[in-house]
Design a protein around this motif. Structure first.
Motif, PDB file in Angstrom:
ATOM      1  N   VAL A 126      22.281  62.687  16.226  1.00 55.58           N
ATOM      2  CA  VAL A 126      22.416  61.267  15.851  1.00 55.58           C
ATOM      3  C   VAL A 126      21.642  60.364  16.802  1.00 55.58           C
ATOM      4  N   THR A 127      21.788  60.580  18.098  1.00 55.67           N
ATOM      5  CA  THR A 127      21.176  59.678  19.080  1.00 55.67           C
ATOM      6  C   THR A 127      19.966  60.284  19.780  1.00 55.67           C
ATOM      7  N   GLY A 128      19.898  61.596  19.843  1.00 54.81           N
ATOM      8  CA  GLY A 128      18.818  62.237  20.578  1.00 54.81           C
ATOM      9  C   GLY A 128      19.019  62.217  22.084  1.00 54.81           C
ATOM     10  N   CYS A 129      20.154  61.712  22.543  1.00 56.39           N
ATOM     11  CA  CYS A 129      20.428  61.616  23.990  1.00 56.39           C
ATOM     12  C   CYS A 129      21.824  62.146  24.292  1.00 56.39           C
ATOM     13  N   PRO A 130      22.013  63.443  24.246  1.00 57.68           N
ATOM     14  CA  PRO A 130      23.336  63.983  24.589  1.00 57.68           C
ATOM     15  C   PRO A 130      23.654  63.887  26.072  1.00 57.68           C
ATOM     16  N   CYS A 131      22.657  63.490  26.867  1.00 59.16           N
ATOM     17  CA  CYS A 131      22.874  63.409  28.309  1.00 59.16           C
ATOM     18  C   CYS A 131      23.918  62.354  28.663  1.00 59.16           C
ATOM     19  N   PHE A 132      24.052  61.331  27.828  1.00 62.02           N
ATOM     20  CA  PHE A 132      25.049  60.300  28.102  1.00 62.02           C
ATOM     21  C   PHE A 132      26.470  60.821  27.906  1.00 62.02           C
ATOM     22  N   TYR A 133      26.597  61.930  27.212  1.00 58.17           N
ATOM     23  CA  TYR A 133      27.897  62.578  27.036  1.00 58.17           C
ATOM     24  C   TYR A 133      28.129  63.660  28.084  1.00 58.17           C
ATOM     25  N   SER A 134      27.104  64.443  28.362  1.00 60.08           N
ATOM     26  CA  SER A 134      27.266  65.559  29.294  1.00 60.08           C
ATOM     27  C   SER A 134      27.383  65.093  30.737  1.00 60.08           C
ATOM     28  N   CYS A 135      26.853  63.896  31.062  1.00 60.71           N
ATOM     29  CA  CYS A 135      26.919  63.437  32.456  1.00 60.71           C
ATOM     30  C   CYS A 135      28.358  63.170  32.886  1.00 60.71           C
ATOM     31  N   PHE A 136      29.246  62.822  31.926  1.00 57.77           N
ATOM     32  CA  PHE A 136      30.638  62.590  32.284  1.00 57.77           C
ATOM     33  C   PHE A 136      31.309  63.881  32.760  1.00 57.77           C
ATOM     34  N   TYR A 137      30.893  65.001  32.219  1.00 55.86           N
ATOM     35  CA  TYR A 137      31.479  66.271  32.655  1.00 55.86           C
ATOM     36  C   TYR A 137      30.970  66.667  34.037  1.00 55.86           C
ATOM     37  N   ARG A 138      29.769  66.258  34.368  1.00 57.89           N
ATOM     38  CA  ARG A 138      29.288  66.508  35.733  1.00 57.89           C
ATOM     39  C   ARG A 138      30.115  65.694  36.734  1.00 57.89           C
ATOM     40  N   SER A 139      30.419  64.449  36.382  1.00 59.74           N
ATOM     41  CA  SER A 139      31.246  63.618  37.261  1.00 59.74           C
ATOM     42  C   SER A 139      32.649  64.198  37.400  1.00 59.74           C
ATOM     43  N   LYS A 140      33.206  64.658  36.298  1.00 61.71           N
ATOM     44  CA  LYS A 140      34.550  65.246  36.324  1.00 61.71           C
ATOM     45  C   LYS A 140      34.568  66.527  37.144  1.00 61.71           C
ATOM     46  N   MET A 141      33.527  67.291  37.035  1.00 59.92           N
ATOM     47  CA  MET A 141      33.442  68.543  37.791  1.00 59.92           C
ATOM     48  C   MET A 141      33.290  68.263  39.288  1.00 59.92           C
ATOM     49  N   ARG A 142      32.517  67.258  39.632  1.00 62.64           N
ATOM     50  CA  ARG A 142      32.358  66.909  41.051  1.00 62.64           C
ATOM     51  C   ARG A 142      33.677  66.439  41.650  1.00 62.64           C
ATOM     52  N   GLN A 143      34.475  65.710  40.883  1.00 63.34           N
ATOM     53  CA  GLN A 143      35.770  65.260  41.378  1.00 63.34           C
ATOM     54  C   GLN A 143      36.734  66.427  41.585  1.00 63.34           C
ATOM     55  N   GLN A 144      36.676  67.401  40.712  1.00 60.35           N
ATOM     56  CA  GLN A 144      37.572  68.546  40.844  1.00 60.35           C
ATOM     57  C   GLN A 144      37.260  69.387  42.070  1.00 60.35           C
ATOM     58  N   TYR A 145      35.988  69.567  42.373  1.00 57.16           N
ATOM     59  CA  TYR A 145      35.589  70.458  43.462  1.00 57.16           C
ATOM     60  C   TYR A 145      34.991  69.714  44.654  1.00 57.16           C
ATOM     61  N   THR A 146      35.048  68.384  44.666  1.00 58.89           N
ATOM     62  CA  THR A 146      34.564  67.551  45.775  1.00 58.89           C
ATOM     63  C   THR A 146      33.115  67.913  46.114  1.00 58.89           C
ATOM     64  N   LEU A 147      32.243  67.727  45.148  1.00 57.46           N
ATOM     65  CA  LEU A 147      30.835  68.062  45.321  1.00 57.46           C
ATOM     66  C   LEU A 147      30.012  66.804  45.569  1.00 57.46           C
ATOM     67  N   ASP A 148      28.885  66.997  46.214  1.00 55.87           N
ATOM     68  CA  ASP A 148      27.968  65.895  46.500  1.00 55.87           C
ATOM     69  C   ASP A 148      27.339  65.361  45.214  1.00 55.87           C
ATOM     70  N   ALA A 149      27.067  64.071  45.226  1.00 57.51           N
ATOM     71  CA  ALA A 149      26.317  63.455  44.127  1.00 57.51           C
ATOM     72  C   ALA A 149      24.836  63.536  44.468  1.00 57.51           C
ATOM     73  N   SER A 150      24.292  64.726  44.363  1.00 61.29           N
ATOM     74  CA  SER A 150      22.907  64.954  44.745  1.00 61.29           C
ATOM     75  C   SER A 150      22.144  65.562  43.565  1.00 61.29           C
ATOM     76  N   PRO A 151      20.855  65.317  43.501  1.00 61.26           N
ATOM     77  CA  PRO A 151      20.046  64.481  44.400  1.00 61.26           C
ATOM     78  C   PRO A 151      20.179  62.987  44.126  1.00 61.26           C
ATOM     79  N   CYS A 152      20.849  62.600  43.033  1.00 62.55           N
ATOM     80  CA  CYS A 152      21.080  61.196  42.712  1.00 62.55           C
ATOM     81  C   CYS A 152      22.330  61.124  41.842  1.00 62.55           C
TER      82      CYS A 152
END
Length: 204
Positions: A118-144
């Motif tokens: 529909v949008t051609g940009c699934p990254c706006f959906y998948s990035c939320f799971y990266r944030s959730k995963m970093r919170q669970q395992y206390t990971l760095d927000a790298s490289p940005c």
């Protein structure tokens, strides 16, 4: 000869001078008065009122680095090819583990594909799971930031998240519930022996 004992007039005059030197507060000044304390008592009270440091297990953990780099995709060639041709599969496997089984791999992968069509940009959906995963395992927000990583390196980000969960002991193929059953089976096969306290002995 004069008497060494002061007369009553001198007694009253000394008392009146002493009272005149201190301001009238209406509160008797004595060592037992709770409104007046020594500097040492004030220091002890202030030190006792200072909040204690939180326990070690409640202190915020420092962010940990990722176990593999963002561009280490060829560390797992099979997953690299799967993500390149069918990123919905890799994302579905990641989402099921991060959501702890509340969403299935198929449902998350299908929603990823729908957003892509529909949008051609699934990254706006998948990035939320990266944030959730970093919170669970206390990971760095790298490289940005998470959104920028998925916008410019969507496939590399998915591969990195897949490898991170795999390196933490998850079997990405069997999903969340399969991993839980596998760990329960290992615990049942290897029970932990009871620990005897010091000084205890078995009666013969």
């Amino acid at each position: 000869m004069y008497s060494s004992k002061p007369n009553s007039k001198e007694k009253f005059s000394d008392t009146s001078n002493t009272d005149a030197s201190s301001p009238p507060t209406g509160v008797p000044v004595s060592s037992s008065n709770p409104y007046f304390s020594s500097s040492q008592d004030d220091h002890d009270n202030n030190s006792s009122q200072m909040p204690a440091a939180p326990p070690y297990h409640l202190r915020p953990r420092a962010p940990e680095p990722w176990k593999t780099g963002l561009f280490d995709c060829f560390n797992d060639p099979k997953n690299c090819c799967t993500t390149f041709w069918c990123p919905c599969i890799t994302f579905g496997q990641i989402a099921e583990i991060v959501d702890k089984g509340s969403t299935s791999c198929g449902a998350s992968g299908a929603l990823y594909t729908l957003i892509f069509c529909v949008t051609g940009c699934p990254c706006f959906y998948s990035c939320f799971y990266r944030s959730k995963m970093r919170q669970q395992y206390t990971l760095d927000a790298s490289p940005c930031g998470d959104c920028l990583v998925h916008c410019f390196c969507e496939y590399c980000a998915l591969c990195q998240e897949y490898r991170e969960l795999q390196n933490r002991g998850f079997d990405m193929v069997i999903g969340w519930h399969g991993n839980i059953e596998e760990r329960n089976r290992e615990v049942a096969m290897n029970p932990v022996p009871p620990v005897m306290e010091e000084g205890m002995s078995r009666d013969k």
